[in-house]
Design a protein around this motif. Structure first.
Motif: not given
Length: 184
Positions: A64, A94, A120
């Motif tokens: 991530d 993010s 996500d």
């Protein structure tokens, strides 16, 4: 010297500290830990997602951060104003979500792991579609390729991540302290 075994003492009765585990071995053990100590399993989204639990949540967190930085940097390197803005927004989103999710590698544990999982999927789809929907795929093909590949990889990794939380915070703000039955 109660509680010491013969292995814990050197000749002459001097206590010896246990052998220190090497840093790479400790990190490997920590990253691939599937025991209850590794965290509380997320509830399956739609009773099906993730499809498999192959990628440890710590590896997912690192991905991530890497994806957020890559989206941000690729957007910044673009000459197109729209691609720059999209890169900034999606990259910072993010990184921010990763920093505030209830996982081991976060700064503050305020966001549930299921909310992170939903993010996500939405984030991956946004990265995949943005170059074409916002029209910068032709003007900035390099940035479009990076954003599309990041979106595809985000979706694929999300489908096979072993999502686990530390505190047991779930959607709706419910704390779950009993890990039994979730994802079993």
């Amino acid at each position: 010297m109660a509680g010491l075994t013969p292995q814990d003492t050197a000749p002459g009765g001097v206590s010896v500290p246990p052998h220190a585990e090497s840093l790479p071995r400790r990190w490997r053990r920590h990253l691939f830990d599937k025991s209850a100590r590794a965290g509380i399993l997320s509830r399956p989204l739609l009773d099906r997602l993730p499809l498999r639990r192959w990628v440890p949540s710590e590896v997912h967190s690192l991905l991530d951060y890497r994806g957020g930085v890559a989206a941000l940097v690729s957007g910044q390197l673009s000459g197109d104003r729209v691609a720059r803005r999209v890169g900034r927004v999606l990259g910072l989103c993010s990184i921010s979500v990763a920093l505030f999710t209830d996982t081991r590698l976060s700064l503050s544990r305020r966001l549930s792991i299921e909310a992170h999982e939903l993010f996500d999927y939405a984030h991956g789809a946004a990265l995949l579609v943005a170059p074409f929907a916002l029209g910068y795929a032709r003007r900035s093909p390099g940035v479009a390729a990076v954003h599309s590949l990041l979106g595809l990889s985000t979706l694929l990794v999300a489908l096979v991540t072993d999502y686990r939380s530390l505190r047991g915070l779930h959607l709706g703000g419910v704390l779950r302290t009993d890990p039994e039955g979730i994802g079993a």
